[in-house]
Design an enzyme around this catalytic site. Structure first.
Site, PDB file in Angstrom:
ATOM      1  N   ASP A  12       0.864  -1.192   0.000  1.00 55.03           N
ATOM      2  CA  ASP A  12       0.000   0.000   0.000  1.00 55.03           C
ATOM      3  C   ASP A  12       0.899   1.240   0.000  1.00 55.03           C
ATOM      4  OD1 ASP A  12      -2.353   1.590   0.137  1.00 55.03           O
ATOM      5  OD2 ASP A  12      -2.142   1.784   2.303  1.00 55.03           O
ATOM      6  N   SER A  13       0.281   2.385  -0.308  1.00 51.99           N
ATOM      7  CA  SER A  13       1.018   3.643  -0.235  1.00 51.99           C
ATOM      8  C   SER A  13       1.376   3.980   1.211  1.00 51.99           C
ATOM      9  CB  SER A  13       0.159   4.766  -0.809  1.00 51.99           C
ATOM     10  OG  SER A  13      -1.058   4.852  -0.072  1.00 51.99           O
ATOM     11  N   GLY A  45      -3.224   9.064  -4.068  1.00 52.00           N
ATOM     12  CA  GLY A  45      -4.515   9.385  -4.691  1.00 52.00           C
ATOM     13  C   GLY A  45      -4.565  10.662  -5.496  1.00 52.00           C
ATOM     14  N   ASN A  76      -6.610   0.683  -3.444  1.00 52.94           N
ATOM     15  CA  ASN A  76      -7.476   0.844  -4.618  1.00 52.94           C
ATOM     16  C   ASN A  76      -6.814   1.700  -5.689  1.00 52.94           C
ATOM     17  OD1 ASN A  76     -10.534  -0.054  -3.806  1.00 52.94           O
ATOM     18  ND2 ASN A  76      -9.348   0.572  -2.046  1.00 52.94           N
ATOM     19  N   THR A  77      -6.108   2.752  -5.248  1.00 50.35           N
ATOM     20  CA  THR A  77      -5.485   3.674  -6.204  1.00 50.35           C
ATOM     21  C   THR A  77      -4.392   2.959  -7.000  1.00 50.35           C
ATOM     22  OG1 THR A  77      -5.852   5.359  -4.510  1.00 50.35           O
ATOM     23  CG2 THR A  77      -4.505   5.987  -6.390  1.00 50.35           C
ATOM     24  N   THR A 187      -8.382   1.873   1.174  1.00 49.78           N
ATOM     25  CA  THR A 187      -8.133   0.982   2.315  1.00 49.78           C
ATOM     26  C   THR A 187      -7.813   1.744   3.602  1.00 49.78           C
ATOM     27  OG1 THR A 187      -5.842   0.728   1.547  1.00 49.78           O
ATOM     28  CG2 THR A 187      -7.431  -0.970   0.894  1.00 49.78           C
TER      29      THR A 187
HETATM   30  N1  DGL Z   1      -4.924   3.041   0.586  1.00 46.75           N
HETATM   31  C1  DGL Z   1      -4.913   3.731  -0.684  1.00 46.75           C
HETATM   32  C2  DGL Z   1      -6.174   3.356  -1.477  1.00 46.75           C
HETATM   33  O1  DGL Z   1      -6.814   2.369  -1.193  1.00 46.75           O
HETATM   34  C3  DGL Z   1      -4.696   5.187  -0.426  1.00 46.75           C
HETATM   35  C4  DGL Z   1      -4.263   5.947  -1.616  1.00 46.75           C
HETATM   36  C5  DGL Z   1      -3.451   7.164  -1.316  1.00 46.75           C
HETATM   37  O2  DGL Z   1      -2.305   7.005  -0.924  1.00 46.75           O
HETATM   38  O3  DGL Z   1      -3.963   8.263  -1.556  1.00 46.75           O
HETATM   39  O4  DGL Z   1      -6.541   4.002  -2.434  1.00 46.75           O
END
Ligand code: DGL
Length: 289
Positions: A12-13, A45, A76-77, A187
């Site tokens: 994840d980010s 995002g 998701n992104t 998430t």
């Molecule tokens: N957890 C990422 C998602 O589901 C966050 C994206 C982000 O870093 O902006 O999109």
């Protein structure tokens, strides 16, 4: 040869993917899990799609260089930007991605109106418009950009007056739209669930795809013969591209409930290369499987 004892890589980010991680560990406590948070570059995002794709490739390449047997893109992104090209690049690796749960929300709505709270990157992607086209089935899908919310979760601002005020401002348009489901399309957002419930009231159900993603991960591993045979608690590794003390503190608070069993737990920081077009990201060696 793929090592069944290799870890499931989770990417994840930032720390949002822990909302998926905790469903994975509930379902598969014996698995080793290697979690990578690209906190040096969070939030994704509001970045260009090509940039998110590049960062995600660099993250996955690193996970595979650490012998991950499968990868979950718990973002998701990043899934919207990179899932297709990841699967093209590593066709032999099971890669599980995420998408906003428009399908179940549209199936269960009684008012005919559902909300989707996600990042601009997710909502603007072709993958999302295709999803709505395929599954909304006449249901009104109201999209809401959760700008600023990822930063709040990364700062462990999960509840309280200020958080509620920000959620109320962001959700104002859907509060008037008679929605009965709000899809959490990022998430990070399940960590805001108590505040979201208060702002939305009892009539709106939150839809989090994390349990379904964990089940899908288990299915995929089983099909590939990759479930760990050893019946003892797996090790948990948490890695960040950002600062280690802050990360360790944040993770420990977010998953306090899960950190109760005896098992090896490691925290580490890492510098990821900024992969360029053509994916010459330094981890390009092939993975033998
Ligand atoms: N957890 C990422 C998602 O589901 C966050 C994206 C982000 O870093 O902006 O999109």
């Amino acid at each position: 040869m793929v090592d069944r004892d290799g870890a499931i890589g989770v990417f994840d980010s930032g720390v949002g993917g822990l909302s998926v991680w905790r469903e994975i560990v509930r379902l598969m406590p014996d698995e080793h899990i290697l979690y990578l948070a690209d906190q040096a570059r969070v939030p994704y995002g509001e970045r260009a799609r090509s940039e998110v794709e590049r960062f995600t490739h660099a993250g996955v390449a690193w996970l595979l260089s650490q012998n991950a047997k499968a990868v979950v893109i718990a973002c998701n992104t990043a899934s919207a930007a990179a899932l297709d090209s990841l699967r093209q690049r590593w066709p032999e690796v099971p890669i599980v991605g995420m998408e906003p749960a428009v399908k179940p929300a549209s199936q269960h709505t009684r008012t005919g109106h559902v909300g989707v709270l996600a990042t601009p990157g997710t909502l603007q992607a072709d993958r999302f418009s295709n999803l709505v086209e395929r599954f909304a089935n006449g249901v009104h899908v109201h999209t809401v950009m959760g700008t600023g919310l990822v930063r709040m979760v990364e700062a462990h601002q999960l509840d309280g007056k200020e958080v509620e005020a920000q959620l109320r401002a962001i959700l104002a348009p859907v509060l008037e739209a008679n929605i009965d489901h709000l899809v959490l399309g990022c998430t990070h957002f399940p960590f805001l669930a108590p505040a979201l419930h208060r702002v939305l009231g009892d009539g709106v159900q939150l839809v989090d795809p994390a349990p379904a993603v964990a089940r899908q991960t288990q299915r995929v591993l089983k099909q590939a013969g990759l479930l760990r045979a050893c019946k003892e608690p797996g090790s948990w590794h948490f890695v960040t591209t950002g600062g280690l003390p802050r990360f360790q503190n944040l993770v420990t608070r977010l998953i306090a409930d899960e950190l109760t069993t005896e098992r090896p737990v490691v925290f580490q920081s890492l510098e990821l290369p900024d992969a360029r077009a053509g994916w010459t990201d330094g981890y390009n060696r092939s993975v033998s499987r």
